[in-house]
Design a protein around this motif. Sequence first.
Motif, PDB file in Angstrom:
ATOM      1  N   PHE A  74       2.101   4.518  -3.065  1.00 33.87           N
ATOM      2  CA  PHE A  74       2.243   5.963  -2.902  1.00 33.87           C
ATOM      3  C   PHE A  74       3.656   6.420  -3.241  1.00 33.87           C
ATOM      4  O   PHE A  74       3.856   7.437  -3.886  1.00 33.87           O
ATOM      5  N   SER A 127      -1.677   9.718 -12.493  1.00 36.88           N
ATOM      6  CA  SER A 127      -2.898   9.165 -11.911  1.00 36.88           C
ATOM      7  C   SER A 127      -3.338   7.887 -12.608  1.00 36.88           C
ATOM      8  O   SER A 127      -4.369   7.326 -12.275  1.00 36.88           O
ATOM      9  N   ASN A 172       3.923   9.009 -27.521  1.00 39.81           N
ATOM     10  CA  ASN A 172       3.104   8.873 -28.727  1.00 39.81           C
ATOM     11  C   ASN A 172       3.217   7.502 -29.373  1.00 39.81           C
ATOM     12  O   ASN A 172       4.186   6.775 -29.179  1.00 39.81           O
ATOM     13  N   LYS A 222       3.931  16.260 -12.820  1.00 36.88           N
ATOM     14  CA  LYS A 222       2.546  15.860 -12.607  1.00 36.88           C
ATOM     15  C   LYS A 222       1.729  15.862 -13.895  1.00 36.88           C
ATOM     16  O   LYS A 222       0.619  15.361 -13.933  1.00 36.88           O
ATOM     17  N   LEU A 223       2.271  16.467 -14.928  1.00 35.91           N
ATOM     18  CA  LEU A 223       1.502  16.558 -16.174  1.00 35.91           C
ATOM     19  C   LEU A 223       1.670  15.287 -16.996  1.00 35.91           C
ATOM     20  O   LEU A 223       2.672  14.597 -16.879  1.00 35.91           O
ATOM     21  N   PRO A 224       0.699  14.990 -17.846  1.00 36.69           N
ATOM     22  CA  PRO A 224       0.845  13.840 -18.739  1.00 36.69           C
ATOM     23  C   PRO A 224       2.079  14.037 -19.624  1.00 36.69           C
ATOM     24  O   PRO A 224       2.356  15.151 -20.060  1.00 36.69           O
ATOM     25  N   PRO A 281       0.841   4.998 -24.837  1.00 35.64           N
ATOM     26  CA  PRO A 281       0.561   5.895 -25.957  1.00 35.64           C
ATOM     27  C   PRO A 281      -0.925   5.985 -26.297  1.00 35.64           C
ATOM     28  O   PRO A 281      -1.396   7.014 -26.765  1.00 35.64           O
ATOM     29  N   ALA A 282      -1.679   4.902 -26.057  1.00 39.28           N
ATOM     30  CA  ALA A 282      -3.085   4.895 -26.465  1.00 39.28           C
ATOM     31  C   ALA A 282      -3.950   5.615 -25.435  1.00 39.28           C
ATOM     32  O   ALA A 282      -4.839   6.370 -25.785  1.00 39.28           O
ATOM     33  N   LEU A 283      -3.689   5.345 -24.170  1.00 45.65           N
ATOM     34  CA  LEU A 283      -4.423   6.049 -23.121  1.00 45.65           C
ATOM     35  C   LEU A 283      -3.565   7.259 -22.769  1.00 45.65           C
ATOM     36  O   LEU A 283      -3.024   7.885 -23.637  1.00 45.65           O
ATOM     37  N   VAL A 284      -3.429   7.592 -21.530  1.00 47.33           N
ATOM     38  CA  VAL A 284      -2.605   8.757 -21.209  1.00 47.33           C
ATOM     39  C   VAL A 284      -1.564   8.352 -20.186  1.00 47.33           C
ATOM     40  O   VAL A 284      -1.888   7.701 -19.206  1.00 47.33           O
ATOM     41  N   LEU A 303      -6.287   5.235 -11.425  1.00 46.61           N
ATOM     42  CA  LEU A 303      -7.498   5.076 -12.235  1.00 46.61           C
ATOM     43  C   LEU A 303      -7.798   3.603 -12.502  1.00 46.61           C
ATOM     44  O   LEU A 303      -8.946   3.193 -12.572  1.00 46.61           O
ATOM     45  N   GLN A 318       0.224   9.361 -17.303  1.00 48.48           N
ATOM     46  CA  GLN A 318       0.164  10.399 -16.286  1.00 48.48           C
ATOM     47  C   GLN A 318       0.218   9.756 -14.906  1.00 48.48           C
ATOM     48  O   GLN A 318      -0.069   8.573 -14.757  1.00 48.48           O
ATOM     49  N   PHE A 371       0.839  -1.202   0.000  1.00 47.87           N
ATOM     50  CA  PHE A 371       0.000   0.000   0.000  1.00 47.87           C
ATOM     51  C   PHE A 371       0.878   1.257   0.000  1.00 47.87           C
ATOM     52  O   PHE A 371       0.676   2.182  -0.783  1.00 47.87           O
ATOM     53  N   GLY A 372       1.876   1.242   0.892  1.00 48.23           N
ATOM     54  CA  GLY A 372       2.794   2.371   0.960  1.00 48.23           C
ATOM     55  C   GLY A 372       3.612   2.507  -0.306  1.00 48.23           C
ATOM     56  O   GLY A 372       3.824   3.606  -0.824  1.00 48.23           O
ATOM     57  N   PRO A 431     -19.844   3.584 -15.232  1.00 49.14           N
ATOM     58  CA  PRO A 431     -18.660   3.445 -14.379  1.00 49.14           C
ATOM     59  C   PRO A 431     -18.927   2.684 -13.085  1.00 49.14           C
ATOM     60  O   PRO A 431     -18.006   2.165 -12.465  1.00 49.14           O
TER      61      PRO A 431
END
Lengths: 410, 311
Positions: free
Chosen positions: B103, B217, B121, B115-117, B210-213, B221, B215, B99-100, B287
Amino acid sequence: MNFRIVGIALGVSFFVFPAFADDTTKIGYIDPLSGGGASIGEVGLKTFQYLADELNANGGLNGKKVEIVGLDNKTNPQESLIQAQKAADQGIRIITQGNGSSVAAALSDWVTKYNDRNPGKEMIYFNYAAVDPVLTNDKCSYWHFRWDANSDIKMAALTNFMKDRPNIKKIYLINQDYSFGQAVRTQARAMLKAKRPDIEIVGDEVHPLLKITDFSPYIAKIKASGADSVITGNWGQDIALLLKAAGDAGLQTDWYTYYAGGAGGPTAIKQTALSHRVFQISEGVPNSATEAAQIWEAAFRAKEGVSLFYPRAVNEMRMLAKAASQAKSDDPKAIAPQLEGMTIEAFDGGEATMRKDDHQFFQDMYISSFGPLDPGAKFDEEGTGWGWKLVGAVKANDTILPTTCKMERP
Amino acid sequence: MLQIVVFSTLNGVLYGMLLFMLASGLTLVFSMMGVLNFAHASFYMLGAYLGFEISRHLGFWSGFIIAPLCVGGIGALVERFGLRQLHRLGHVSELLFTFGLAFVIEEVVQMIWGKLPVDYNVPPSLDFVAFRLFDTTYPAYRMFMLLTAVTMFAVLLIVLTRTRIGLIIQAALTHPDMVAMLGHNVPRLFMVVFGAGSALAGLAGVIAGPALVTQPSMAALLGPILFVVIVVGGLGSLTGAFVASLIIGLVQTFAVALNISFSELFGPIAPPLFGDLWQVTIAQVAPVIPYLLLVTVLIFRPTGLIGKRET
């Protein structure tokens, strides 16, 4: 979760240390710096920091330095209130936020209550992008000021533009499932019905906010519906990924958007090869802006490496500076009355006013389309070689809508 | 209609196979060590980021090979120097450790790549249209993802059922002590399985990036859905994970495509309670459906669809 508690404890102990220097005014920037909204939250932070630097170079707020404090709210209303409290504990009295009307509603409410309970320590909330109309109508607050045109204003301008485009016959609505997305779809339906009753709405979709990483199923649905145009209020990764999925599936529709210019959007449009078929409503288009705005934009891009997605942030900071100098104070209680009814020359030209009745800013609005740069146009987006081209403008006076706000003044 | 069915099936199977690449490792590790690895989705993210970093210098295909190996190596190290030390303290410490770790990995990724995507590609060699059906194009990259996932599934199946090491792994799942008695190095086996599971997650990350993002998170997700998959399939069951992955992939994609609301679905038998709730369309609740499935399965069939042991 223990990690987080230790983290907060550490953080707090850091903040307690430096005594509040009297020569700085801190502005709390409460927006997503992680998660699905981070891509635009980060751009916003850069913008405000740049504006603060500019302000400081010109003497700051009555001689006090302005400092932007980034507070990550993960686009979550609860988290935002924790961050707002954190800001209050640090002695920050001006907060600004933009991404997510659900967040904005929570913050506006919190600030109002906080000010009731803490007279003499009032905080003020500058909203630069959350456009749910309710914030300046039924849920308006004296301590909330909004610089972006609200969703109804934008939809009115967009539908006026669409009215004269006979090739639109079937429209698909896709929006994020929260207050703002709902506002967009309701208004789109109502206004299209009034202005173009012949247009058929072939789909009306809402999807979870900032959670979808693959929009292909939605695109398949749009495709099957036979729509020729799509209206969406999506922002952040939700618009970039939506356009990306559309490109992958070769979906050929026109797009009427609020925020296609956000991080990742332009790249996706270029990949889709939808030349001048993606429209955006905004308060500024760099390629047709005034010369002063173009010089400013060029300097901003050179330093920060991103385009100015938020001209309204410039208006916000300039008006803050003006209000503070008129009030000879940076106390929110003194600033708020100055801002009410204040008129300035907007960043992209034209006279713009902060309406006293509901604290909604009214400014010229522009509709632009995205495609290969015209000769002479200076600004492309995200290195694509494509840029925004002005296709329609609405004067500030023509954007004024009535408000139901009954402002409670202290 | 046919168009939606065809493309939803394609998208659903693809998503399902991607889930399976992650779930297979997770469920294997669980059956061996009795530990739910909370950091599993983080290895997936690590795969995507390493793939991105390597592809920047050496091209996509090098990343495709090297990144999963790196992630597998990291996984093996985590097992050797983390989990193995904690094993004697019981499952709770192991659980908390993973769990730790999740993070920690997320923070480290944010420190290195921000932190940005990141701009990961599709490689130019795969950036073309695979086929065109009903006037909709299907990108070649997605076919490549599907192919990779199917190949991986086949290889995994063969290794586990047809090779010596596979037999030992299967034996160690249920009778680790006996396998150790027979002279096999069970701790090393654990390390190999953990490493291989991480590598699979890494591979999923490399092709999904490349297909999803790509990033920070992306782990968070996918993580929760992953647990749904292995619980619904039955903890520790590879076949179960496969079936559950496909079910969840298809259910989620098809749910999005369905525009009917509950009131239309139930027609006149819908009781006049709850007001607007009946107007909600299936697409809007899409969802939630996997989690609904999770709860339902836990109530009515706690062992999962195919699993043998109680969750």
